[in-house]
Design a protein around this motif. Structure first.
Motif, PDB file in Angstrom:
ATOM      1  N   LEU A  89       0.827  -1.207   0.000  1.00  0.00           N
ATOM      2  CA  LEU A  89       0.000   0.000   0.000  1.00  0.00           C
ATOM      3  C   LEU A  89       0.864   1.261   0.000  1.00  0.00           C
ATOM      4  CD1 LEU A  89      -2.795  -1.023   2.553  1.00  0.00           C
ATOM      5  CD2 LEU A  89      -2.985  -0.881   0.052  1.00  0.00           C
ATOM      6  N   ASP A  90       1.914   1.231   0.826  1.00  0.00           N
ATOM      7  CA  ASP A  90       2.822   2.382   0.885  1.00  0.00           C
ATOM      8  C   ASP A  90       3.497   2.621  -0.463  1.00  0.00           C
ATOM      9  OD1 ASP A  90       2.112   2.415   3.506  1.00  0.00           O
ATOM     10  OD2 ASP A  90       4.014   1.610   4.262  1.00  0.00           O
ATOM     11  N   TYR A  92       2.387   1.766  -3.454  1.00  0.00           N
ATOM     12  CA  TYR A  92       1.426   2.276  -4.441  1.00  0.00           C
ATOM     13  C   TYR A  92       1.228   3.787  -4.281  1.00  0.00           C
ATOM     14  CZ  TYR A  92      -0.068  -2.293  -6.185  1.00  0.00           C
ATOM     15  OH  TYR A  92      -0.113  -3.533  -6.792  1.00  0.00           O
ATOM     16  N   VAL A  93       1.132   4.221  -3.051  1.00  0.00           N
ATOM     17  CA  VAL A  93       0.975   5.659  -2.795  1.00  0.00           C
ATOM     18  C   VAL A  93       2.237   6.414  -3.216  1.00  0.00           C
ATOM     19  CG1 VAL A  93       0.651   7.433  -1.027  1.00  0.00           C
ATOM     20  CG2 VAL A  93      -0.657   5.296  -0.916  1.00  0.00           C
ATOM     21  N   GLY A  96       2.364   6.717  -6.939  1.00  0.00           N
ATOM     22  CA  GLY A  96       1.460   7.771  -7.406  1.00  0.00           C
ATOM     23  C   GLY A  96       2.048   9.150  -7.192  1.00  0.00           C
ATOM     24  N   ALA A  97       2.733   9.343  -6.064  1.00  0.00           N
ATOM     25  CA  ALA A  97       3.376  10.626  -5.783  1.00  0.00           C
ATOM     26  C   ALA A  97       4.489  10.908  -6.784  1.00  0.00           C
ATOM     27  CB  ALA A  97       3.932  10.637  -4.363  1.00  0.00           C
ATOM     28  N   VAL A 168       0.846  12.863   0.969  1.00  0.00           N
ATOM     29  CA  VAL A 168       1.295  11.471   0.987  1.00  0.00           C
ATOM     30  C   VAL A 168       1.558  11.020   2.430  1.00  0.00           C
ATOM     31  CG1 VAL A 168       3.149   9.900   0.283  1.00  0.00           C
ATOM     32  CG2 VAL A 168       2.279  11.619  -1.323  1.00  0.00           C
ATOM     33  N   VAL A 171      -1.768  10.302   4.099  1.00  0.00           N
ATOM     34  CA  VAL A 171      -2.421   9.113   3.552  1.00  0.00           C
ATOM     35  C   VAL A 171      -1.783   7.854   4.137  1.00  0.00           C
ATOM     36  CG1 VAL A 171      -2.755   7.721   1.467  1.00  0.00           C
ATOM     37  CG2 VAL A 171      -3.194  10.182   1.415  1.00  0.00           C
ATOM     38  N   ILE A 172      -0.446   7.803   4.122  1.00  0.00           N
ATOM     39  CA  ILE A 172       0.250   6.622   4.633  1.00  0.00           C
ATOM     40  C   ILE A 172       0.170   6.544   6.156  1.00  0.00           C
ATOM     41  CG2 ILE A 172       2.497   5.478   4.815  1.00  0.00           C
ATOM     42  CD1 ILE A 172       3.222   6.634   2.105  1.00  0.00           C
ATOM     43  N   SER A 185       8.870   8.782   3.768  1.00  0.00           N
ATOM     44  CA  SER A 185       8.356   9.255   2.483  1.00  0.00           C
ATOM     45  C   SER A 185       8.293  10.774   2.443  1.00  0.00           C
ATOM     46  CB  SER A 185       6.964   8.660   2.240  1.00  0.00           C
ATOM     47  OG  SER A 185       6.434   9.119   1.014  1.00  0.00           O
TER      48      SER A 185
END
Length: 244
Positions: A89-90, A92-93, A96-97, A168, A171-172, A185
């Protein structure tokens, strides 16, 4: 016959005046008195040489960062299914960033790269173009490119870099509860974005400053900083290169 030679001499002087005098206005660029001492051809040559050099650096910068962010995005998307669900999940985010990092390069590329090709447009239309017309055209491009480079290093871009990476982070961190990963991140994302902003070429800005002051001499060699991707058998990443 004396009057004939006087008329001929006056006609010749008027015809060649643009080549020898500083007859073209400096009002467009707000030039200092020293700029008026240079003739139109010298001023035009200075702008062309500087913008072409700046466009070359802008392309290297744009392509390098395009490769960097594309590699980061692809690498994280490819790795995401191969790790645990939480770590995936991390990634994928993060991927995207990285794609968001490509937006300025694609949507708002440095204008000097296109303007360099437009420098000779007035001369392409006619071989009898007034030197002052060609010069004014080049000065407009120089002013436009300098303003564009200043915008690329403005607080808007610095703030956008922080805002995207803060998003980001939340979200994470808040979304997935992975605060350590979120912090890493955030710090790496902001650092990478700031390096990108600070390495953006500003040749047009420097050229405009020198041009306004009447300093049309050749630029001296300086230390240059470049960010290039590193792809090796057992390693990958980015390299900070200094050119002297």
């Amino acid at each position: 016959m004396g009057w004939v030679w006087r008329v001929f001499g006056l006609s010749f002087a008027l015809w060649t005046w643009p080549a020898f005098g500083g007859e073209c206005s400096t009002a467009l660029v707000g030039g200092e008195p020293g700029l008026r001492h240079w003739n139109a051809q010298t001023r035009l040559r200075f702008i062309r040489e500087r913008l072409r050099s700046d466009a070359h650096r802008a392309r290297i910068w744009s392509y390098s960062w395009g490769v960097i962010y594309s590699s980061l995005a692809v690498g994280q998307f490819v790795a995401a299914p191969l790790v645990s669900h939480a770590s995936g999940l991390d990634l994928y985010v993060g991927g995207g960033a990285s794609l968001i990092g490509l937006v300025p390069l694609v949507v708002t590329p440095l204008k000097v790269m296109a303007d360099e090709k437009r420098l000779d447009e007035p001369e392409a239309e006619t071989t009898e173009t007034d030197p002052c017309v060609s010069l004014a055209w080049a000065e407009e491009l120089l002013i436009r490119d300098a303003a564009n480079e200043a915008e690329g290093r403005s607080l808007l871009f610095h703030g956008g870099n922080v805002a995207v990476n803060a998003g980001v982070f939340f979200v994470i961190g808040a979304g997935f509860g992975h605060w350590t990963s979120a912090t890493i991140s955030l710090l790496t994302g902001i650092a990478t974005g700031e390096i990108m902003i600070f390495t953006q070429p500003v040749g047009a800005r420097k050229a405009l400053r020198a041009y306004r002051g009447g300093d049309l001499s050749s630029p001296t060699a300086a230390v240059r900083i470049a960010i290039v991707p590193l792809v090796a058998k057992n390693a990958s990443g980015i390299v900070l290169a200094l050119t002297f």
